[in-house]
Design an enzyme around this catalytic site. Structure first.
Site, PDB file in Angstrom:
ATOM      1  N   MET A  38       0.834  -1.209   0.000  1.00  0.00           N
ATOM      2  CA  MET A  38       0.000   0.000   0.000  1.00  0.00           C
ATOM      3  C   MET A  38       0.869   1.259   0.000  1.00  0.00           C
ATOM      4  SD  MET A  38      -2.720   0.987   2.998  1.00  0.00           S
ATOM      5  CE  MET A  38      -1.634   1.558   4.285  1.00  0.00           C
ATOM      6  N   SER A 112       3.534  -6.742   2.065  1.00  0.00           N
ATOM      7  CA  SER A 112       2.363  -6.228   2.762  1.00  0.00           C
ATOM      8  C   SER A 112       1.092  -6.680   2.050  1.00  0.00           C
ATOM      9  CB  SER A 112       2.483  -4.702   2.851  1.00  0.00           C
ATOM     10  OG  SER A 112       1.738  -4.207   3.911  1.00  0.00           O
ATOM     11  N   GLN A 113       0.167  -5.780   1.698  1.00  0.00           N
ATOM     12  CA  GLN A 113      -1.088  -6.255   1.095  1.00  0.00           C
ATOM     13  C   GLN A 113      -0.845  -7.028  -0.207  1.00  0.00           C
ATOM     14  OE1 GLN A 113      -3.426  -2.646   0.609  1.00  0.00           O
ATOM     15  NE2 GLN A 113      -2.601  -2.207  -1.417  1.00  0.00           N
ATOM     16  N   ASP A 230       6.644  -4.367  14.153  1.00  0.00           N
ATOM     17  CA  ASP A 230       5.755  -3.756  13.161  1.00  0.00           C
ATOM     18  C   ASP A 230       4.808  -2.746  13.799  1.00  0.00           C
ATOM     19  OD1 ASP A 230       3.819  -3.353  11.025  1.00  0.00           O
ATOM     20  OD2 ASP A 230       4.614  -5.182  10.146  1.00  0.00           O
ATOM     21  N   HIS A 286       7.727  -2.586  10.010  1.00  0.00           N
ATOM     22  CA  HIS A 286       7.103  -3.081   8.779  1.00  0.00           C
ATOM     23  C   HIS A 286       8.008  -2.926   7.545  1.00  0.00           C
ATOM     24  CE1 HIS A 286       3.666  -4.575   6.684  1.00  0.00           C
ATOM     25  NE2 HIS A 286       3.544  -3.521   5.911  1.00  0.00           N
TER      26      HIS A 286
END
Ligand SMILES: *[C@@H]1O[C@H](CO)[C@@H](O)[C@H](O)[C@H]1NC(C)=O
Ligand SMILES: *[C@@H]1O[C@H](CO)[C@@H](O)[C@H](O)[C@H]1NC(C)=O
Length: 303
Positions: A38, A112-113, A230, A286
């Site tokens: 993202m 991530s996503q 994270d 993250h």
């Protein structure tokens, strides 16, 4: 009879040879498909661009495809917030199927996503075959909270947070907000199961789609990286396919403790038994890791 037999003898080496140009064009390496996270895009020289370059330096001759969702990097970034995830997955499936370099199979690495989106590709589109899926900080059980947004998207993030709080499962928000499509509210489990357009579907919350279960198990390995410090993903357990226990928002459960695993609705228990699931931890925030960490921990899965 004889001519046919001879033909076979002559043709056999040619047939064997016919398989190798594909291999040769990849220099004996397995191609890699990357899906960014993202607020990011395919080609940012400080993120995906740098990763692609690093991998190309480490594995000589490898074909690395960093996915661009849309016609340019601006669209690509925007689509990471606003384009229906199921449409994105279909688009990527079509692109991968058309890429001659991927015919013999490929590895996939999602950030991530991008990681849960690539898992959907594995479950829905078995051709060309995905060999190993590496999830770098992916949210396989979704998120319940958006504590901090990466990069320079903080104003956008405030807007998104408001939309999620006002009704993540309304048809309008679901259709138009990517993060709503993996929003997992443990206090409204029934709404999540019923209305989540993307995550509840790929996680078999409504029905068990045997095709998903079969296809995911075709993976040789499914590697999940969790970032121990994270501050972006909430709860961070989601990066190892764990989540908050249903009905409250404090206690978490591991993948192995979940109904998904116990009923083996997605084949993850079978994969675990077969030694296909790999749980890695990285000490940083993250998506923060060093080249040394990447080389030591992830590169072996790409060779
Ligand atoms: C494949 O390997 C050869 C020899 O090592 C090299 O010259 C060539 O550039 C490589 N191809 C790619 C696509 O990197
Ligand atoms: C199961 O998944 C396949 C592949 O995406 C899809 O074609 C099919 O419609 C799905 N079936 C159900 C019952 O959702």
């Amino acid at each position: 009879m004889t001519p046919v037999f001879l033909w076979f003898l002559v043709a056999a080496p040619v047939l064997l040879g016919a398989g190798s140009p594909v291999h040769d064009s990849n220099n004996g390496t397995t191609p890699l498909v990357i899906w960014h996270g993202m607020g990011d895009n395919c080609c940012n020289p400080l993120s995906m661009g740098a990763i692609k370059k690093m991998i190309e330096e480490e594995i000589s001759g490898i074909y690395v495809l960093s996915l661009m969702i849309g016609k340019n990097v601006i669209q690509d970034t925007e689509n990471g917030f606003f384009m229906d995830v199921n449409d994105q997955v279909s688009m990527v499936c079509a692109q991968l199927a058309q890429d001659p370099k991927l015919k013999g199979g490929y590895n996939a690495m999602g950030f991530s996503q991008g990681a849960q989106f690539l898992r959907a590709v594995a479950q829905r589109c078995p051709t060309p075959p995905m060999k190993t899926l590496i999830s770098v900080g992916g949210q396989h059980q979704g998120v319940y909270g958006l504590p901090r947004c990466p990069g320079e998207s903080s104003e956008l993030c405030d807007m998104i947070r408001k939309a999620l709080n006002s009704g993540a499962y309304s048809a309008l928000v679901q259709k138009h907000l990517v993060q709503a499509q993996y929003w997992h509210d443990p206090l409204n489990d029934d709404l999540y199961k019923k209305y989540s357009l993307f995550l509840a579907d790929i996680n078999q919350e409504r029905v068990v789609n045997e095709t998903y279960k079969k296809n995911l198990q075709l993976l040789e390995k499914f590697v999940m990286v969790k970032f121990l410090k994270d501050t972006v993903v909430d709860p961070v357990d989601s990066e190892w396919f764990g989540f908050l226990k249903t009905g409250q928002a404090k206690e978490t459960e591991t993948l192995q403790e979940s109904v998904l695993y116990k009923e083996d609705r997605l084949g993850l228990a079978a994969m675990d038994k077969a030694g296909k699931l790999v749980f890695l931890a990285s000490d940083g925030d993250h998506l923060q890791f060093t080249r040394e960490w990447f080389t030591a921990n992830l590169l072996p899965y790409l060779r």
